[in-house]
Design a protein around this motif. Structure first.
Motif, short mmCIF file in Angstrom:
data_model
loop_
_atom_site.label_atom_id
_atom_site.label_comp_id
_atom_site.label_asym_id
_atom_site.label_seq_id
_atom_site.Cartn_x
_atom_site.Cartn_y
_atom_site.Cartn_z
N ASN A 577 6.80 -5.38 -7.41
CA ASN A 577 7.55 -6.45 -7.00
C ASN A 577 8.89 -6.38 -7.57
O ASN A 577 9.04 -7.14 -8.93
CB ASN A 577 6.48 -7.98 -7.66
N TYR A 582 8.45 -9.83 -4.16
CA TYR A 582 7.03 -9.83 -3.97
C TYR A 582 6.40 -8.91 -3.00
O TYR A 582 5.37 -9.43 -2.24
CB TYR A 582 6.65 -11.41 -3.87
N THR A 585 2.59 -7.98 -3.76
CA THR A 585 1.88 -8.87 -3.60
C THR A 585 1.37 -9.36 -2.18
O THR A 585 0.23 -9.59 -1.69
CB THR A 585 2.17 -10.23 -4.29
N LEU A 606 1.52 -18.82 -3.42
CA LEU A 606 2.64 -17.79 -3.79
C LEU A 606 4.11 -18.56 -3.64
O LEU A 606 4.93 -18.45 -4.67
CB LEU A 606 2.69 -16.47 -3.39
#
Length: 766
Positions: A577, A582, A585, A606
């Motif tokens: 990340n 991100y 993720t 998120l």
């Protein structure tokens, strides 16, 4: 410490106090002598080790001393258990110990230096050769001379320590696996063999002697002990297992005697369906003939892996191996030393009738003459569905042409791997035409390290957008830049069948194009002060990777943009990340085996986390967005508004590192800020909700159910009058429990004015 001292200390039985102190003194003297010897060999002035390293080394030595004394003076019961056990686990050397074993600081003449270096190299056996070692010289401040330093490579000590642990680990009675996976940038490719590892190999062989239900036996990237270890220790175990279906001895440096034993085992086996002996050189023609005979007569063999196996005898022996694998379903073959005759033999074999559905040609260079033969053979073949042409020095489209006949003939392919070749723009156009065909059945396409440019990638990605069968696309380690980002975003927005997209290793794709610059302090000579100058300030410019995530996979402009993002394709770029993108993720969320609703919920959580860190947008969860929400969905909304990644175990399967379980310390400032914002968002949402009065409305409403009228049978009956009881009757059971109204039922504490002490006053009795 010499061997005699170590044996006297470690093998000593339980002693009296006097003998105990004497043994302690001997052990301490031996350790002191060993430390002095180390100090003499390693010059303290020439080493630039940090204080932390010295402290950690001193702690390790103290632990070794304590463990040594504990091993000497252990209880009699523990000693009896070790003696009575069938086999004891051998000692496992750590990576630091393996490094010291392969290290030698050489002084003296050039002849002595060469002899001592040869002795160190002869201690290890590996196919990696000189790459296993690293040699350099350094200046010694102690004597003012240069010294030569020879030690193991950086990857070797860790590989040796990990190999020992896997050898002494408990194995499954059905699946035995010994495999050490090296990084793709590692210099070595095999765990070397050393004489000190022989106890571990013997322990592994003895631990599987009683196995009779083996189904798979696998050893990969291990330099096994010399013959006859396999013949005497391993193959007898494999012969007693009648259900063995898979045998893999890949990159194990098998000798001629080992190959002979392997051939005899294959001849006598009838259940084996997979055989993998890749990275093995067969230097005898008789061994090649015996192996081909065993493969041909085997009744159940379906998959054979002979990649990077060099056969003695040239194309004649190659023809025998190929003819022996005619009835197999999968064949992998190839070597860097294959000449044009060997490749021509492979092309002729593919043009004939056989049962192969999967074929791989790895490492063999294909010249211009063999390109035509191979292309025509693939067009004539009608059974191969999985094709791999890996590291063949092909200038694509060399084998897969853009003609209608070639497209129609190759439309049966479901898996195509053309990695480690060269794909020009014309080759990309041919591949795009192949993907856009109506008869295309391709599921997986691997184009790794093909020197693919952004122009070729744009052509290829535009055809993938229209394809409905492709699920896996690998474009890693190419020359793709930020110019291909719009094509990637367009693909992800318009394609819902692609499951994985690998763009890693493309250095032209950056996370941040330009860093943010907020300004700087400039000295003002007029007033003699520093002033903050923001005239040249600029915001951060996102790179290609960040744009792919924000525009196609995780658009946080609003709830609608998150819902309309791509939730099916897992895009792999860096594996981290970086700079609040991100990307890793999001990749894990899209790769989940879950419904689309759970993925959207995780992305919203998120996005809330990003908003809490002031890295997201402010209109993501606008309370006015839920004005028209129905009453039935309100509980789910209130629950969703309180969720955040890393809190209450949410998303621990997709986040890594510090983002996991961030609510362990609920008193931390960050946790308090998250909980405070959750309460504030809940309050604003409920307050702005237009249907809020329905929650407090009485009587039947739009969301209430009608209560049916009661029937005569269900009406409440009148209670009959009961007989009044009198005080003192026998039937009155509440006489003892009667208290007057306002009576005190418990005692109390009051201060005595005479003594000044607190006294307990019980309740009055009535």
């Amino acid at each position: 410490m010499n061997d005699s001292t170590q044996a006297m200390v470690t093998d000593a039985p339980r002693r009296s106090g006097r003998e105990r102190r004497q043994a302690e003194s001997i052990y301490a003297d031996a350790r002191l002598a060993e430390k002095k010897k180390r100090a003499a060999m390693n010059d303290s002035k020439s080493s630039d080790r940090s204080v932390r390293y010295r402290k950690r080394k001193a702690e390790d030595e103290e632990e070794e001393d304590e463990m040594g004394l504990l091993n000497i003076f252990s209880d009699e019961e523990e000693e009896e258990e070790v003696v009575n056990s069938d086999r004891a686990k051998p000692t496992i050397s750590r990576s630091r110990e393996w490094n010291s074993l392969g290290t030698s600081r050489i002084q003296g003449s050039l002849t002595e230096q060469q002899n001592q270096a040869d002795n160190i190299r002869s201690a290890f056996v590996s196919i990696d050769g000189e790459t296993l070692y690293r040699n350099y010289s350094y200046y010694s401040h102690f004597d003012g001379e240069f010294r030569n330093h020879t030690s193991l490579n950086w990857d070797a000590p860790g590989a040796l320590a990990a190999a020992q642990k896997s050898l002494v680990a408990e194995q499954d009675q059905h699946l035995i696996s010994l495999e050490h996976i090296f990084h793709r940038d590692s210099i070595i490719s095999q765990v070397p063999y050393h004489a000190d590892m022989m106890p571990c190999y013997n322990y592994f062989a003895e631990s599987i002697q009683s196995y009779t239900s083996l189904e798979s036996f696998k050893i990969v990237n291990f330099n096994l002990p010399q013959s006859p270890w396999l013949q005497n220790k391993i193959f007898p175990v494999l012969e007693q297992n009648r259900n063995l279906t898979a045998l893999q001895l890949s990159n194990c440096f098998l000798s001629a005697a080992d190959l002979t034993s392997l051939t005899k085992f294959v001849e006598g086996n009838e259940t084996l369906s997979l055989l993998n002996i890749s990275h093995t050189n067969i230097q005898s023609e008789s061994t090649v003939k015996a192996l081909a005979k065993a493969l041909k007569k085997h009744p159940a063999l379906r998959s054979v892996n002979l990649t990077y196996c060099n056969f003695a005898g040239g194309s004649k022996m190659m023809d025998k191996i190929l003819a022996a694998c005619k009835k197999c379903e999968s064949l992998e073959i190839g070597h860097g030393d294959f000449d044009s005759e060997n490749v021509a033999a492979v092309a002729k074999f593919l043009a004939k009738k056989h049962s192969l559905t999967s074929f791989s040609l790895v490492g063999a260079a294909v010249d211009n003459d063999n390109k035509k033969l191979l292309s025509e053979a693939l067009m004539q073949n009608k059974t191969i569905e999985k094709l791999c042409l890996h590291s063949n020095q092909l200038q694509l489209p060399a084998v897969i042409r853009g003609t209608k006949e070639a497209m129609k003939a190759l439309s049966r392919l479901t898996h195509l791997d053309l990695s480690f070749n060269k794909l020009s723009i014309s080759g990309a156009k041919s591949m795009a035409k192949f993907l856009a065909g109506e008869d295309s059945k391709l599921i997986s396409l691997v184009m790794m390290k093909n020197n693919l440019t952004s122009k070729g990638a744009n052509v290829l990605l535009s055809s993938v957008k229209k394809n409905t069968t492709l699920q896996h696309l690998d474009l890693s380690r190419n020359w793709i830049t930020n110019k291909s980002v719009p094509a990637v975003i367009d693909l992800l927005k318009n394609n819902s069948t692609l499951v994985t997209l690998d763009l890693s290793g493309n250095k032209g794709l950056k996370t941040v194009e330009k860093r943010a610059f907020r300004g700087r302090y400039v000295y003002n000579y007029a007033d003699g002060r520093y002033r903050y100058d923001q005239s040249q300030a600029r915001p951060q410019v996102d790179g290609g990777r960040t744009k792919i995530v924000k525009d196609a996979l995780f658009d946080t402009c609003s709830l609608e943009s998150i819902i309309s993002s791509n939730h099916t394709c897992a895009v792999f770029m860096t594996g981290f990340n970086h700079n609040d993108s991100y990307e890793e993720t999001i990749r894990k969320i899209n790769a989940l085996d879950a419904n689309e609703g759970r993925k959207i919920r995780l992305k919203i959580a998120l996005a809330r986390y990003a908003n809490d860190d002031k890295k997201g947008v402010t209109d993501l969860l606008d309370p006015h967005s839920f004005d028209d929400l129905s009453l039935e969905l309100m509980p789910s909304l209130l629950e969703m508004l309180q969720e955040a990644i890393g809190f209450n175990g949410l998303g621990n399967d997709v986040v890594t590192g510090w983002m996991k379980d961030r609510d362990k310390d609920k008193t931390s400032p960050y946790a308090r800020r998250v909980y405070a914002k959750s309460l504030s968002l809940l309050f604003d949402t409920i307050k702005s909700w237009q249907s809020l009065p329905l929650l407090f409305a009485r009587g039947p409403g739009d969301f209430c159910f009608d209560v049916p009228a009661q029937t005569e049978a269900k009406r409440k009956k009148k209670k009959m009058p009961q007989k009044r009881r009198k005080f003192g009757d026998e039937e009155d059971g509440e006489d003892d429990a009667w208290l007057p109204k306002g009576a005190r039922k418990t005692g109390k504490h009051e201060r005595n004015p005479e003594t000044g002490k607190w006294e307990y006053i019980p309740p009055p009795v009535y």
